[in-house]
Structures are given as C-alpha cells and as structure tokens.
Scaffold this motif. Structure first.
Motif, PDB file in Angstrom:
ATOM      1  N   LEU A  51       0.751  -1.282   0.022  1.00 56.08           N
ATOM      2  CA  LEU A  51       0.045   0.021   0.161  1.00 56.08           C
ATOM      3  C   LEU A  51       0.758   1.323   0.041  1.00 56.08           C
ATOM      4  CD1 LEU A  51      -2.916   1.186   0.667  1.00 56.08           C
ATOM      5  CD2 LEU A  51      -2.081   1.310   2.826  1.00 56.08           C
ATOM      6  N   GLU A  52       0.593   2.169  -0.762  1.00 55.66           N
ATOM      7  CA  GLU A  52       1.127   3.613  -0.841  1.00 55.66           C
ATOM      8  C   GLU A  52       0.411   4.730  -0.231  1.00 55.66           C
ATOM      9  OE1 GLU A  52       2.355   4.416  -4.812  1.00 55.66           O
ATOM     10  OE2 GLU A  52       3.682   2.634  -4.985  1.00 55.66           O
ATOM     11  N   THR A  56      -6.134   3.622  -1.478  1.00 56.11           N
ATOM     12  CA  THR A  56      -7.140   2.718  -0.611  1.00 56.11           C
ATOM     13  C   THR A  56      -6.537   1.202  -0.884  1.00 56.11           C
ATOM     14  OG1 THR A  56      -8.571   2.547  -2.711  1.00 56.11           O
ATOM     15  CG2 THR A  56      -9.195   4.105  -1.038  1.00 56.11           C
ATOM     16  N   LEU A  57      -6.942   0.372  -0.348  1.00 58.60           N
ATOM     17  CA  LEU A  57      -6.642  -0.960  -0.243  1.00 58.60           C
ATOM     18  C   LEU A  57      -6.946  -1.455  -1.736  1.00 58.60           C
ATOM     19  CD1 LEU A  57      -7.146  -2.287   3.177  1.00 58.60           C
ATOM     20  CD2 LEU A  57      -5.030  -2.153   2.160  1.00 58.60           C
ATOM     21  N   VAL A  62      -5.671  -3.064  -7.633  1.00 59.35           N
ATOM     22  CA  VAL A  62      -5.858  -2.625  -9.057  1.00 59.35           C
ATOM     23  C   VAL A  62      -4.218  -2.170  -9.603  1.00 59.35           C
ATOM     24  CG1 VAL A  62      -6.792  -1.100 -10.821  1.00 59.35           C
ATOM     25  CG2 VAL A  62      -8.210  -2.135  -8.815  1.00 59.35           C
ATOM     26  N   ARG A  63      -3.604  -1.397  -8.833  1.00 62.06           N
ATOM     27  CA  ARG A  63      -2.417  -0.808  -9.349  1.00 62.06           C
ATOM     28  C   ARG A  63      -1.157  -2.009  -9.278  1.00 62.06           C
ATOM     29  NH1 ARG A  63       1.934  -0.023  -6.565  1.00 62.06           N
ATOM     30  NH2 ARG A  63       0.818   0.379  -4.616  1.00 62.06           N
ATOM     31  N   PHE A 100       2.278  -9.356   6.392  1.00 57.36           N
ATOM     32  CA  PHE A 100       0.730  -8.675   6.762  1.00 57.36           C
ATOM     33  C   PHE A 100       0.377  -8.710   5.349  1.00 57.36           C
ATOM     34  CE2 PHE A 100      -2.293  -5.321   7.063  1.00 57.36           C
ATOM     35  CZ  PHE A 100      -3.038  -5.901   7.908  1.00 57.36           C
ATOM     36  N   SER A 101      -0.579  -9.439   4.973  1.00 54.47           N
ATOM     37  CA  SER A 101      -1.169  -9.130   3.537  1.00 54.47           C
ATOM     38  C   SER A 101      -2.671  -9.327   3.699  1.00 54.47           C
ATOM     39  CB  SER A 101      -0.588  -9.994   2.651  1.00 54.47           C
ATOM     40  OG  SER A 101      -1.054  -9.685   1.227  1.00 54.47           O
ATOM     41  N   ILE A 102      -3.464  -8.539   2.940  1.00 52.39           N
ATOM     42  CA  ILE A 102      -4.905  -8.740   2.629  1.00 52.39           C
ATOM     43  C   ILE A 102      -4.962  -9.188   1.190  1.00 52.39           C
ATOM     44  CG2 ILE A 102      -7.089  -7.700   2.390  1.00 52.39           C
ATOM     45  CD1 ILE A 102      -5.615  -5.560   4.396  1.00 52.39           C
ATOM     46  N   CYS A 103      -5.562 -10.600   1.175  1.00 54.89           N
ATOM     47  CA  CYS A 103      -5.780 -11.160  -0.079  1.00 54.89           C
ATOM     48  C   CYS A 103      -7.193 -10.910  -0.692  1.00 54.89           C
ATOM     49  CB  CYS A 103      -5.538 -12.553   0.023  1.00 54.89           C
ATOM     50  SG  CYS A 103      -5.496 -13.440  -1.571  1.00 54.89           S
TER      51      CYS A 103
END
Length: 156
Positions: A51-52, A56-57, A62-63, A100-103
């Motif tokens: 995340l930059e 948003t997440l 998408v990026r 730490f990752s949201i899939c």
C-alpha cells in the motif's frame, strides 16, 4: 532488491518492521489463476504489493496487478487477512518484515500479459498445474482459500 522468506525458521532474523500489503486471486474465464514469477526470489506467486500513502486497499490491488502483470482487475471481495508472525521477509537492505497481507478476489477487466521489474514471468495457470510450481507456503494457503470460495474471510 533481493528477498528471503523465512517460514517457521528458528534461524530467521528478528523482525524490525511491518508493511501493509495486498495480493490478488484472479481467475480468467476458463478458471486459470493469474500468477507471476517474482524477480526478487524466483518463486511463483499471485500478484500483489505494498500500500502506498494516499491509496485505498482496493486501488492498491488494481495498481499492483496492472504493474506486475499488465492485467486490469476489479476487486470483488476479500479472501483473507494473513499476518503469520512465523513468516518473516528479509530484504538485502536490512529490513525484516513480519507478513501482513490482505488477499483480495478480483476479476480480470482487460489488458495484456507482460512482465515488469517485479515479475520475470506472467502466466495463467490451471489449478491442476499449480503443484508443479515453486510457491511459498503462505501463498499456497491464499491460493487454496481462493479456490475454496469461502463464505467468510480467513484471518490469522
């Protein structure tokens, strides 16, 4: 930057940071999974990244997928939240992160496959062919959960 993943390894260096990251489980119309071969460790993975600030997440998903694969996606749900303290990621600059990752689950919305500085190979992989690829256990877990099509997100 080179990367080393430690998983339940007593010789792993101690963590000194954590970063918010996302990954994407993307299936095409024939049920093949979008995969990359990472340039930093040579392992196959689902696309994703950090995340930059100001993002948003969902925008991060998408990026990152577009940057790493050339495929535009639309996030459609959350597969899980992965924060295993036994999975440490060490970089050659001295940073050692706890995972730490949201899939996210996402659907392809256009684009053409291409590699990037983060991916040496980009491909659609049939479910039956995944066992032939060298994939880190934490990524295999996300892939398994994606194919299970769970009602509720997984979390650790």
């Amino acid at each position: 930057m080179a990367r080393t993943d430690y998983f339940h390894d007593p010789d792993a260096p101690p963590p000194n940071g954590i970063a918010i990251a996302v990954s994407a489980f993307v299936l095409n119309e024939t049920g093949e999974l979008l995969m990359i071969r990472r340039s930093d460790n040579g392992l196959y993975a689902i696309p994703g990244g950090q995340l930059e600030l100001g993002e948003t997440l969902a925008r991060t998903v998408v990026r990152e997928v577009d940057e790493e694969t050339g495929i535009a996606v639309e996030p459609t749900g959350v597969i899980g939240l992965y924060s295993n303290p036994a999975h440490l990621i060490a970089y050659d600059d001295g940073e050692v992160r706890q995972e730490f990752s949201i899939c996210f689950r996402a659907r392809p919305a256009g684009g053409e496959l291409h590699t990037s500085s983060e991916s040496t190979e980009v491909l659609w992989v049939a479910h039956a062919d995944l066992d032939r690829l060298s994939i880190h256990p934490s990524i295999r877990l996300r892939i398994r959960h994606g194919f299970e099509d769970r009602r509720e997100p997984f979390y650790t």
